[in-house]
Design an enzyme around this catalytic site. Structure first.
Site, PDB file in Angstrom:
ATOM      1  N   SER A  71       2.393  12.740  -5.747  1.00  0.00           N
ATOM      2  CA  SER A  71       3.728  12.983  -5.198  1.00  0.00           C
ATOM      3  C   SER A  71       3.786  14.313  -4.460  1.00  0.00           C
ATOM      4  CB  SER A  71       4.780  12.960  -6.306  1.00  0.00           C
ATOM      5  OG  SER A  71       4.890  11.657  -6.835  1.00  0.00           O
ATOM      6  N   ASN A 151       0.718   0.145  -4.020  1.00  0.00           N
ATOM      7  CA  ASN A 151       0.692   0.296  -5.471  1.00  0.00           C
ATOM      8  C   ASN A 151       1.211  -0.926  -6.212  1.00  0.00           C
ATOM      9  OD1 ASN A 151       2.986   1.491  -4.007  1.00  0.00           O
ATOM     10  ND2 ASN A 151       3.885   1.723  -6.035  1.00  0.00           N
ATOM     11  N   GLN A 179      -3.656   4.909  -4.655  1.00  0.00           N
ATOM     12  CA  GLN A 179      -4.154   3.713  -5.338  1.00  0.00           C
ATOM     13  C   GLN A 179      -5.583   3.355  -4.888  1.00  0.00           C
ATOM     14  OE1 GLN A 179      -2.849   1.940  -7.808  1.00  0.00           O
ATOM     15  NE2 GLN A 179      -0.928   3.071  -7.895  1.00  0.00           N
ATOM     16  N   SER A 199      -4.625  11.156  -6.333  1.00  0.00           N
ATOM     17  CA  SER A 199      -4.143  11.583  -7.636  1.00  0.00           C
ATOM     18  C   SER A 199      -5.169  11.267  -8.717  1.00  0.00           C
ATOM     19  CB  SER A 199      -2.829  10.849  -7.924  1.00  0.00           C
ATOM     20  OG  SER A 199      -2.420  11.112  -9.242  1.00  0.00           O
ATOM     21  N   CYS A 324      15.533  -4.518 -13.331  1.00  0.00           N
ATOM     22  CA  CYS A 324      15.681  -3.930 -14.653  1.00  0.00           C
ATOM     23  C   CYS A 324      14.577  -2.950 -14.987  1.00  0.00           C
ATOM     24  CB  CYS A 324      15.723  -5.022 -15.713  1.00  0.00           C
ATOM     25  SG  CYS A 324      17.328  -5.770 -15.794  1.00  0.00           S
TER      26      CYS A 324
END
Lengths: 396, 125
Positions: A71, A151, A179, A199, A324
Site C-alpha cells: 500500500s 488480487n 500479487q 509486498s 458482506c
C-alpha cells in the site's frame, strides 16, 4: 482437515524467511544509520537485502526503496508521479477498473484534487487491452498504472505490451506487482516498467516490509519526511528483520518459481475442474492467463459470506467478494467490472493456493464446497425462483 | 470472532428452516442485488402461529436473524408477532455487528409481510 486457501490475503512465513529474520535480529541489532560497528553491520544486512531484491526483478540495487508494504509503495509511486506531472501541467492518469484499493483510493483522492482518471475496462476475461491503454494516453497523461496480476481473480495483465507503449509515448508506467512478485517472472527491463510495487508477505515473507522499484532517472517524491534513510526518499528507521526476511523469501520463491508454478497450476486446474462440475457455477477471469494459485468462482443463488463461514467450520480458509465480506454494500468492484450482476457477484468464492497444498486437499475442498453450496441453495429463495423459472439464470 | 456464539449457533443450526406447502401467510422481503432475501411462511390456527418456516439468501447474520425470528414468533398470537422488533431479534442473538443490523430489520419485515399476507388471505375468504 485444515486447509489454508487464502494465500492472496497473506502467506504463511517460510522457514527460510524466519531463519533469516532471527539471524538478523541476533546479529544486526544496530541502526543502519549509525556509524559504529553494530550500525554498520546492520547496514550490510540492509544493502545485501537490497541487492537480492533487485536481482530478482532485474533491477539495480540503487533502484530499490524499502517501504512498509504494498500500500505504501503504491501510494508513493502514484502520488509522486501525479505531483511531478502536475508541475508540468499533466493532470491525467490512465488506470484500470480492477486495481487494488491501494491504487484506486489514491486515484479517487487525486480526482478530488482536480486530476482526471481514465479507468480502463477489462472486458469479460478480466484483462486490459494494450491498444486501449494506447488510445487512452493523452498529451497531459502523467502516469499509467496497471497492475501486474489481479488480487481477486488472478488475471495477468499484458504488462510487457503496456510497458512498451508507455515507453514509446514517453509516459511514466507504474505497476502494482504485489500479487505477482515471487509467483510469475518479473523483469523491469524486459517489461519496460518505471515503477513497481511489491509486498513481502505475499510470497512467504513477513508483513510490514515492501519495496518500491523506481527506474534510475525517474524522480521520486517522499510520502514520509524525516531522515536520510533510503537515500532520503523514505524516512524512518528501517524495519530490518522484515526487510531481510522479505529478501530471503523472494529469493527462494523466485528460485522455486518454475517448479512450484507447475505444481500449483496442476492443483488449480484440478480444483477448477471439480468446482465447475457444480451446476450454475462459473470461473471468473481468463482460465489460462491467471496466477498459478488463483481460483475465483461464482455459484448462482447463494451468498458468499455464509459460504465462507460454513467452509471455515469444515476447516477451509477462503475468501469472497460478496458485499458482506468487503465491508461495503456493494460486492467486489472487480467482479462488477467483469459485467457480473450484483446478485451473482455476491455468490463469489476465492481460493488461493500454494505449493504446500496437496491433491488430497483439493479433492476435500471440491467435495465440501459442493455440499455447502447445495445446502445453501436449498435454503435460498433466490435458488427456488431460479428453479421454478421465476427468475432467469445468469450462469447457465 | 465476528459473530456471537448465539449467532453462530443459529447460523450453523438454523431453526425452522425450509418451505411450507400449505402456508396461511407468506412474506418475502429484501432483494438479491443487495445480497439479502428472506422468505417466511406461517401456519395459523385460532389466531396463533402454529408453525413457521423460513428460506434465506444472505450472509451468516441474515440466516441467524431469520432463524431467531421464527423461534420468537412460533406459538405466539399473530398480533404479538406483528410487534416483533428488530431490536428484540438483535438482543436475542446477543448482538450483531453494526454493519449487520439491517439483517435484523429484514427479519422484522419478513414476519410483518407474512402476517399481512395472512390477514389479506383471511379477508378474501
Amino acid at each position: 482437515m485444515n486447509i489454508y486457501a487464502d494465500q492472496a490475503a497473506t502467506t504463511r512465513i517460510s522457514e527460510t524467511a524466519k531463519k533469516a529474520m532471527l539471524d538478523c535480529m541476533d546479529k544486526a541489532y544496530g541502526n543502519p544509520s549509525s556509524l559504529h560497528t553494530p550500525g554498520q553491520t546492520a547496514k550490510e544486512y540492509l544493502e545485501a537485502a537490497r541487492i537480492s531484491v533487485a536481482e530478482q526483478i532485474g533491477a539495480r540495487p540503487a533502484e530499490i526503496y524499502f517501504t512498509s508494504g504494498g500500500s505504501e509503495s503504491d501510494n508513493q509511486a502514484i502520488f509522486s508521479a501525479a505531483r511531478l506531472g502536475a508541475m508540468k501541467g499533466k493532470r491525467h492518469i490512465v488506470s484500470t477498473k480492477i486495481e487494488h484499493h491501494a491504487v484506486l483510493h489514491v486515484l479517487k483522492r487525486l480526482e478530488k484534487e482536480g486530476f482526471e482518471v481514465t479507468y480502463l475496462d477489462v472486458h469479460g476475461d478480466g484483462i486490459v487491452r494494450p491498444e486501449e491503454v494506447c488510445s487512452a494516453i493523452r498529451e497531459d497523461t502523467a502516469l499509467v498504472s496497471v497492475m501486474y496480476a489481479n488480487n481477486e481473480i488472478g488475471t495477468l495483465q499484458p504488462i510487457r505490451e503496456v510497458g512498451r507503449i508507455c515507453r514509446e509515448k514517453k509516459v511514466l508506467f507504474h505497476t502494482d506487482a504485489v500479487q505477482a512478485a515471487g509467483h510469475v517472472s518479473i523483469d523491469v527491463e524486459r517489461d519496460s516498467v518505471d515503477m513497481l510495487s511489491l509486498s513481502g508477505h505475499k510470497f512467504c515473507g513477513p508483513r510490514g516490509a515492501g519495496a518500491l522499484y523506481v527506474k534510475k532517472g525517474v524522480p521520486l517524491l517522499n510520502l514520509i519526511e524525516g531522515g536520510a534513510q533510503e537515500r532520503g526518499k523514505r524516512a524512518g528507521t528501517e524495519n530490518l528483520p522484515a526487510i531481510v526476511g522479505m529478501a530471503a523469501a523472494l529469493e527462494e520463491s523466485c528460485r522455486r518459481m518454475d517448479e512450484d508454478g507447475r505444481k500449483v497450476t496442476e492443483l488449480r486446474e484440478r480444483l477448477i475442474d471439480g468446482l465447475l462440475r457444480i451446476p450454475h457455477s462459473r470461473l471468473n477471469g481468463d482460465r489460462k492467463r491467471r496466477l498459478p494459485g488463483n481460483i475465483n468462482v461464482c455459484f448462482e443463488g447463494i451468498e458468499g459470506e455464509s459460504l465462507l463461514l460454513l467452509l471455515d467450520a469444515r476447516g477451509i480458509a477462503a475468501s469472497s467478494g460478496s458485499a458482506c465480506t468487503s465491508g461495503s454494500l456493494d460486492p467486489s468492484h472487480v467482479l462488477l467490472a467483469l459485467g457480473l450482476p450484483h446478485e451473482v457477484a455476491h455468490g463469489s468464492l476465492r481460493l488461493t493456493i500454494g505449493p504446500d497444498n496437496t491433491a488430497e486437499e483439493i479433492d476435500y475442498m471440491v467435495e465440501n464446497i459442493k455440499q455447502v453450496v447445495e445446502y445453501l441453495r436449498n435454503m435460498s429463495p433466490v435458488w427456488e425462483e431460479l428453479q421454478k423459472g421465476e427468475r432467469r439464470y445468469v450462469i447457465q | 470472532m465476528l459473530y456471537s456464539e448465539k449467532v453462530m449457533d443459529h447460523f450453523t443450526n438454523p431453526r425452522n428452516m425450509g418451505k411450507m406447502e400449505d402456508a396461511d401467510g407468506i412474506g418475502q422481503v429484501g432483494n438479491a442485488k443487495c445480497g439479502d432475501i428472506m422468505k417466511m411462511y406461517i401456519k395459523v390456527k385460532d389466531g396463533v402461529i402454529e408453525d413457521v418456516k423460513f428460506n434465506t439468501f444472505g450472509c451468516g447474520s441474515a440466516i441467524a436473524s431469520s432463524s431467531m425470528a421464527t423461534e420468537m414468533i412460533k406459538g405466539k398470537p399473530v398480533e404479538e408477532a406483528l410487534k416483533l422488533s428488530n431490536q428484540a431479534v438483535v438482543e436475542a442473538l446477543d448482538g450483531l455487528p453494526a454493519n449487520k443490523i439491517h439483517c435484523s430489520v429484514l427479519a422484522e419485515e419478513a414476519v410483518q409481510a407474512a402476517v399481512e399476507d395472512y390477514y389479506k388471505k383471511q379477508a378474501e375468504k
